[in-house]
Design an enzyme around this catalytic site. Structure first.
Site, short mmCIF file in Angstrom:
data_model
loop_
_atom_site.label_atom_id
_atom_site.label_comp_id
_atom_site.label_asym_id
_atom_site.label_seq_id
_atom_site.Cartn_x
_atom_site.Cartn_y
_atom_site.Cartn_z
N CYS A 15 0.83 -1.19 0.00
CA CYS A 15 0.00 0.00 0.00
C CYS A 15 0.88 1.26 0.00
O CYS A 15 1.50 1.56 -1.00
CB CYS A 15 -0.99 -0.03 1.16
SG CYS A 15 -2.31 1.20 1.01
N HIS B 5 -3.71 -5.17 0.06
CA HIS B 5 -3.34 -5.58 1.43
C HIS B 5 -3.38 -7.10 1.59
O HIS B 5 -4.37 -7.66 2.07
CB HIS B 5 -4.28 -4.93 2.44
CG HIS B 5 -4.01 -3.49 2.70
ND1 HIS B 5 -3.01 -3.04 3.53
CD2 HIS B 5 -4.59 -2.37 2.20
CE1 HIS B 5 -2.99 -1.72 3.56
NE2 HIS B 5 -3.95 -1.29 2.75
N GLU C 253 -1.89 -8.61 3.82
CA GLU C 253 -1.82 -8.86 5.27
C GLU C 253 -3.14 -8.68 5.98
O GLU C 253 -3.24 -8.89 7.20
CB GLU C 253 -0.74 -7.96 5.89
CG GLU C 253 -1.15 -6.54 6.22
CD GLU C 253 -1.25 -5.59 5.05
OE1 GLU C 253 -1.15 -4.36 5.27
OE2 GLU C 253 -1.45 -6.05 3.91
#
Length: 252
Positions: A121, A222, A224
């Site tokens: 990001c 993202h 994660e």
């Protein structure tokens, strides 16, 4: 999962350790960072976590000097002065100039040393800006890259991206068409020196970059996030491990 050597050191770099002005956002970001750290530790990395705004450029460079690989994570917008734009664009929030300078410095050193680097990001955007690229300051509320006017925990939105079939990312993420979770209002504009676009969203904006010759990768989405498809973060961390091990062999 790749059988990692336990001596591999991963530096995870965030923007700031605390945001007293935005506790909900701070908690949300902390969740994503915590998942990155946990997944890396479970994979065998020795992980250190550093807040760029707290340390500044000189100290951040020092504490990450021995890292075998680096991850720069998400957060606030980079100040537009770093890519030739002006303040006052739609959706502009708080800037952390010390974090900008520190993360850009780390990215540039990774280029100089060929240190494996993953940007997520904001980190993806940091890589591009560090190499002389630009950003699109605001994509607009209807871009489909984030949910708006919702609680922060619901800001991520799923969408499909297309990856270049021959890219390293397509190999690591299991194909050319990948569903991702994102929450951003900016995007990569002009590419930085040595970078190539290898992933695109539904509207043609760049979602992933790789360096032509160096082990440097950026993703706008993202992996994660808890809601991301299983295996995305693990695949990217495994790729970093292979690159770090290759660097160790070359240096031996």
């Amino acid at each position: 999962m790749h059988d990692l050597h336990t001596d591999l050191r991963l530096a995870v770099i965030e923007v700031a350790s605390m945001r007293e002005h935005a506790p909900d956002y701070d908690e949300f970001v902390a969740q994503l960072i915590g998942r990155t750290v946990s997944e890396a530790e479970n994979a065998g990395w020795q992980v250190s976590r550093h807040a760029a705004a707290d340390l500044g450029a000189e100290a951040l460079l020092e504490v990450t000097d021995k890292a075998d690989a680096i991850v720069i994570l998400g957060g606030e917008d980079i100040h537009p002065r770093h890519y030739g734009e002006e303040v006052g664009y739609p959706g502009e929030g708080v800037h952390y100039d010390d974090a900008d300078l520190a993360q850009i410095a780390v990215a540039r050193r990774a280029v100089e040393r060929a240190t494996p680097l993953l940007g997520i990001c904001r980190g993806h955007q940091v890589i591009n800006v560090a190499l002389g690229g630009t950003l699109i300051p605001d994509l607009g509320d209807e871009s489909g890259h984030r949910n708006i006017d919702v609680p922060i925990e619901d800001v991520l939105t799923p969408h499909e991206i297309q990856l270049e079939r021959s890219s390293t990312l397509a190999l690591r993420l299991g194909g050319a068409a990948v569903t991702v979770q994102s929450a951003h209002h900016q995007a990569v504009g002009r590419l930085g020196e040595g970078l190539i676009a290898v992933g695109w969203s539904h509207d043609g904006h760049v979602e992933a970059i790789e360096h032509e010759v160096l082990p440097i990768t950026g993703v706008q989405f993202h992996p994660e996030a808890p809601s991301s498809p299983a295996g995305q973060l693990a695949g990217l961390l495994e790729g970093l491990a292979r690159e770090a091990e290759r660097a160790q062999l070359l240096a031996a």
